[in-house]
Design a protein around this motif. Structure first.
Motif, mmCIF file in Angstrom:
data_model
loop_
_atom_site.group_PDB
_atom_site.id
_atom_site.type_symbol
_atom_site.label_atom_id
_atom_site.label_comp_id
_atom_site.label_asym_id
_atom_site.label_seq_id
_atom_site.Cartn_x
_atom_site.Cartn_y
_atom_site.Cartn_z
ATOM 1 N N TYR A 89 0.824 -1.221 0.000
ATOM 2 C CA TYR A 89 0.000 0.000 0.000
ATOM 3 C C TYR A 89 0.851 1.262 0.000
ATOM 4 N N SER A 94 2.293 3.124 -7.196
ATOM 5 C CA SER A 94 1.289 2.095 -7.442
ATOM 6 C C SER A 94 1.816 1.041 -8.413
ATOM 7 N N SER A 95 1.485 -0.218 -8.164
ATOM 8 C CA SER A 95 1.782 -1.240 -9.165
ATOM 9 C C SER A 95 1.160 -2.574 -8.774
ATOM 10 N N GLY A 96 1.002 -3.436 -9.771
ATOM 11 C CA GLY A 96 0.530 -4.793 -9.536
ATOM 12 C C GLY A 96 1.715 -5.739 -9.479
ATOM 13 N N THR A 135 -3.215 -10.117 -5.374
ATOM 14 C CA THR A 135 -2.899 -8.691 -5.304
ATOM 15 C C THR A 135 -3.734 -7.945 -6.330
ATOM 16 N N SER A 136 -4.058 -6.701 -6.002
ATOM 17 C CA SER A 136 -4.855 -5.893 -6.924
ATOM 18 C C SER A 136 -3.956 -5.292 -8.003
ATOM 19 N N GLY A 137 -4.588 -4.713 -9.018
ATOM 20 C CA GLY A 137 -3.836 -4.111 -10.111
ATOM 21 C C GLY A 137 -3.014 -2.920 -9.661
ATOM 22 N N SER A 138 -3.558 -2.124 -8.764
ATOM 23 C CA SER A 138 -2.877 -0.908 -8.330
ATOM 24 C C SER A 138 -2.019 -1.148 -7.095
ATOM 25 N N GLY A 139 -2.310 -2.216 -6.355
ATOM 26 C CA GLY A 139 -1.663 -2.401 -5.051
ATOM 27 C C GLY A 139 -2.262 -1.494 -3.999
ATOM 28 N N LEU A 140 -3.303 -0.728 -4.377
ATOM 29 C CA LEU A 140 -3.895 0.254 -3.456
ATOM 30 C C LEU A 140 -5.397 0.034 -3.325
ATOM 31 N N ASP A 141 -5.869 -1.138 -3.729
ATOM 32 C CA ASP A 141 -7.304 -1.399 -3.726
ATOM 33 C C ASP A 141 -7.903 -1.122 -2.345
#
Lengths: 213, 575
Positions: A89, A94-96, A135-141
């Motif tokens: 987070y 941001s990254s996946g 893990t989400s695409g943004s890493g910030l889901d």
């Protein structure tokens, strides 16, 4: 050739001033007037201090909180600036994971996370909802599925000394339905839910000690 | 797959279809120089621009002059953007103190934005100053899109005009498109997106103290103004590294729906513009229908494949079934608010068009799910396609289609009232054959060089897919990626930039030569022997040609990547 040079340069400069200066600045001005909260990142303040954004997920590890999805974001290694270290987070990078479906590293990670979740949530259902181990695409889901929230209810209830049914009602109240009834998926905003949880029954002092950073 | 997922897809398509004719009519009026509302408001600005630039808006250009003007303008764009990024650390509006880009990264990004590719070798919030985002990337989102639309309109004029010499004036097309089409729509879109939660500020990044007491630095910036044109102009270059998966770059399901509508709005409307300019709107709808067939084939395959989930997860005790409580499926690299339906719809659309924005990470798709975006790009992004690029790409295939039909009956083919002869077919083939050189050729190069292989993040066939996707995306001016590839190295920055240039300019120039060659021809009235190009037979032929040309060219390479990976995955092999 030369007769094209003047329009090329002059039009480029004029269009740059229009679309690169006037347009973004005007949009900033109007957005700040019309939608100040959203335009500044939907920040949440508590006692005058920014504690996060309602749109950006946070890393939760304590037993008394609902946890979000795993995050693949990284940060620069403080000891070696050419390397990166995991930093879940990290809202400044941001990254996946970009792990392919047949990557051994992905399956190993998911196996480990699944085992950890099952041991942390012994009273939950048999199967782990897939969004809790991917893990989400943004890493910030900022969201988890309602299934992922339900999976964690027994654990959080026990850690907080709250009845499970009361907690389920809280989760239901924080479940956002599909937009207009059909767009997207129903989700639970983890930070909002945890804030509500703290308001309902303040985290025991132990919770602060459990935070890993 | 769920019923709700399909409702989302169908509602999207119906709305797009409903928008096509009104927006097509608006575009027609803009490019024919007729009165429009933005034209009345901004008319003085347009005339002022011409006066300062020394442009006579009534003076039309021969195709060679049109090409030259376009190339020179792109050169000016490239040079200024290159230096802006190189020296951003000495320029204002840099609250995070981002350093100047390395020359190879600045070169790659400059080519990338000038060619409407918007490949992200750069990291967004970790690389670019606000000045570079606004004065650099936002501007090029506008003008590269306007360039593409201008070229498509110029090609259509080649069909529509009779015994003419000129195909329009590049400066006028560029200015009108930016002022009257892209700018007004972007203003509306940007405000809508801010309302949905997208930031629009010039603040430094915010430091937050999280609930568990950690420090979280939250990236900010003038996001909405850039994202509006990023989608409308099918550019796709993210403000943030995670692009439209980032909650600030795509906060809600509604913002997601709106953004994919922006991607296809202009490309779909351009088919209607084609119909209006050749005085038979059915011709436009025929092209639209062929595109729609390919769109549904793509989205159905991708949605199905991702809904299946990852077979390797099943034995681990993970629930991948869709239910009322979860979307299920292969959620690695996807956002909870989008689930499988919105993610795969977005992935299909962004690669049908040459947009390249992503709301989920394509690298983590199942082999067949990830093959859909790859195939969409390889087919030439002619399914609605990039703004302008989609239409002139599909017209290239239409020329091949009528040529093949002509061969079958032994008659000189015609399309839209113009005879298609040796010169046009040669030029179209030249354009179409440049693409495999730049994608398959470069992939082969990278696959044998250590500089290429060192960038891979996944092993086995998926690693090959990563490579192939990169050069396909660059050549197709798409910009999406199998993002595991470490593309910010001198080798990748330079070779990918070359692919982007070939994919853009080696396609455009022959297509404008076609326009120049067609415009001088007389109109051939339809006769009993004319193959009708506004009916079902033509639509089927056009779809067939797109698939056969693409299939023949790329099937061997696809077999080495996603296809073998699929069988490998079902057999339980890991890498």
């Amino acid at each position: 050739m030369l007769n094209h040079l003047r329009p090329a340069i002059v039009l480029f400069v004029l269009l740059t001033l229009l679309t690169g200066v006037a347009y973004p600045l005007a949009m900033t001005g109007i957005a700040q007037k019309l939608f100040p909260r959203q335009a500044n990142g939907s920040l949440i303040e508590k006692d005058g201090k920014v504690i996060g954004s309602s749109l950006i997920g946070q890393n939760f590890t304590g037993q008394q909180y609902f946890h979000g999805r795993p995050s693949a974001t990284t940060d620069t290694d403080p000891n070696d600036s050419t390397k990166t270290i995991p930093a879940p987070y990290n809202a400044a990078n941001s990254s996946g994971s970009n792990a392919g479906p047949t990557a051994k590293s992905l399956i190993d990670r998911v196996r480990e996370d699944t085992a950890k979740l099952q041991s942390e949530n012994p009273d939950a259902g048999a199967k782990v909802p897939v969004d809790l181990v991917t893990t989400s695409g943004s890493g910030l889901d900022p969201h988890i599925s309602p299934a992922a929230a339900e999976f964690q209810v027994p654990r959080v209830a026990k850690a907080r000394g709250l009845p499970e049914d009361g907690l389920r009602k809280l989760v239901a109240a924080h479940t956002e339905p599909r937009t207009l009834g059909f767009l997207g998926e129903p989700v639970v905003n983890v930070l909002a839910l945890n804030l509500a949880l703290d308001a309902l029954a303040p985290a025991k002092p132990a919770a602060a000690g459990e935070a890993n950073r | 797959m769920t019923l709700n997922g399909w409702v989302q897809i169908l509602v999207y398509f119906l709305l797009l279809t409903a928008l096509t004719r009104p927006l097509g009519g608006f575009l027609y009026r803009v490019f024919e120089g007729q009165a429009t509302l933005p034209g009345r408001l901004l008319g003085p600005l347009e005339r002022g621009f011409y006066k300062l630039a020394g442009v006579d808006p009534k003076a039309e250009q021969h195709w060679t002059s049109y090409v030259l003007a376009m190339l020179l303008f792109n050169l000016v764009c490239f040079v200024t953007l290159f230096f802006l990024q190189l020296y951003q650390n000495h320029l204002p509006l840099n609250p995070q103190g981002q350093s100047g880009l390395t020359p190879d990264l600045a070169f790659n990004t400059a080519i990338s934005f000038v060619t409407n590719t918007n490949w992200q070798a750069y990291g967004g919030e970790t690389t670019m100053s606000y000045l570079s985002q606004m004065l650099g990337l936002t501007v090029h989102n506008f003008v590269s899109a306007a360039t593409g639309i201008a070229l498509a309109v110029a090609l259509v004029r080649g069909f529509a005009r009779r015994s003419g010499k000129t195909i329009g004036n590049f400066w006028v097309d560029l200015t009108r498109c930016t002022l009257y089409v892209l700018l007004p729509l972007s203003i509306v879109a940007a405000l809508f997106l801010v309302w949905q939660g997208m930031p629009q500020n010039l603040n430094a990044y915010t430091d937050a103290a999280t609930l568990e007491g950690a420090k979280q630095t939250i990236a900010q910036g003038p996001v909405a103004s850039q994202v509006a044109i990023k989608m409308l102009g099918t550019n796709g270059g993210g403000f943030f590294n995670a692009n439209a998966a980032h909650p600030f770059e795509n906060p809600t399901a509604l913002s997601d729906f709106f953004q994919i509508l922006l991607i296809f709005a202009i490309p779909a409307a351009l088919t209607n513009l084609l119909g209006r300019m050749v005085k038979n709107e059915l011709q436009g709808w025929a092209v639209y229908s062929a595109m729609a067939v390919l769109f549904f084939a793509g989205v159905a395959t991708c949605y199905w494949a991702e809904s299946q989930g990852n077979p390797a997860f099943t034995s681990l005790g993970i629930d991948q079934q869709a239910s009322a409580l979860q979307a299920g499926g292969n959620m690695e690299g996807k956002e909870a608010r989008f689930g499988i339906a919105r993610s795969t719809l977005f992935a299909t659309i962004t690669t049908d068009a040459s947009c390249g924005a992503v709301n989920s990470m394509h690298d983590s798709y199942t082999p067949l799910g990830g093959m859909v975006p790859l195939v969409n790009i390889l087919l030439g992004e002619v399914v609605f396609g990039g703004v302008g690029a989609g239409l002139y790409g599909m017209l290239a295939f239409a020329i091949v289609a009528v040529f093949i039909a002509g061969l079958m009956v032994g008659r000189t083919p015609e399309y839209l009232g113009k005879k298609i002869e040796a010169k046009e077919v040669k030029m179209v083939m030249l354009a179409l054959l440049c693409l495999p050189l730049a994608n398959v050729g470069m992939t082969a190069l990278a696959a044998v060089l250590p500089q290429g292989l060192s960038g891979l993040s996944n092993a086995g066939p998926h690693g090959f897919s990563e490579l192939f996707y990169a050069y396909a995306s660059a050549t197709g001016n798409n910009g999406s990626a199998f993002g595991g590839l470490s593309a910010n190295t001198p080798f990748y920055n330079v070779t990918l930039a070359l692919s982007m240039m070939i994919g853009r300019f080696a396609f455009i120039v022959p297509m404008l030569a076609v326009a120049g060659s067609l415009v001088v021809k007389k109109h051939t009235p339809a006769s009993a022997g004319t193959f009708p190009t506004d009916g079902g037979l033509f639509i089927a032929l056009l779809v067939g040609v797109v698939i056969i040309v693409g299939g023949l060219t790329y099937f061997p390479a696809l077999a080495l990547g996603p296809i073998v990976e699929h069988f490998s995955m079902t057999a339980g092999n890991l890498y």
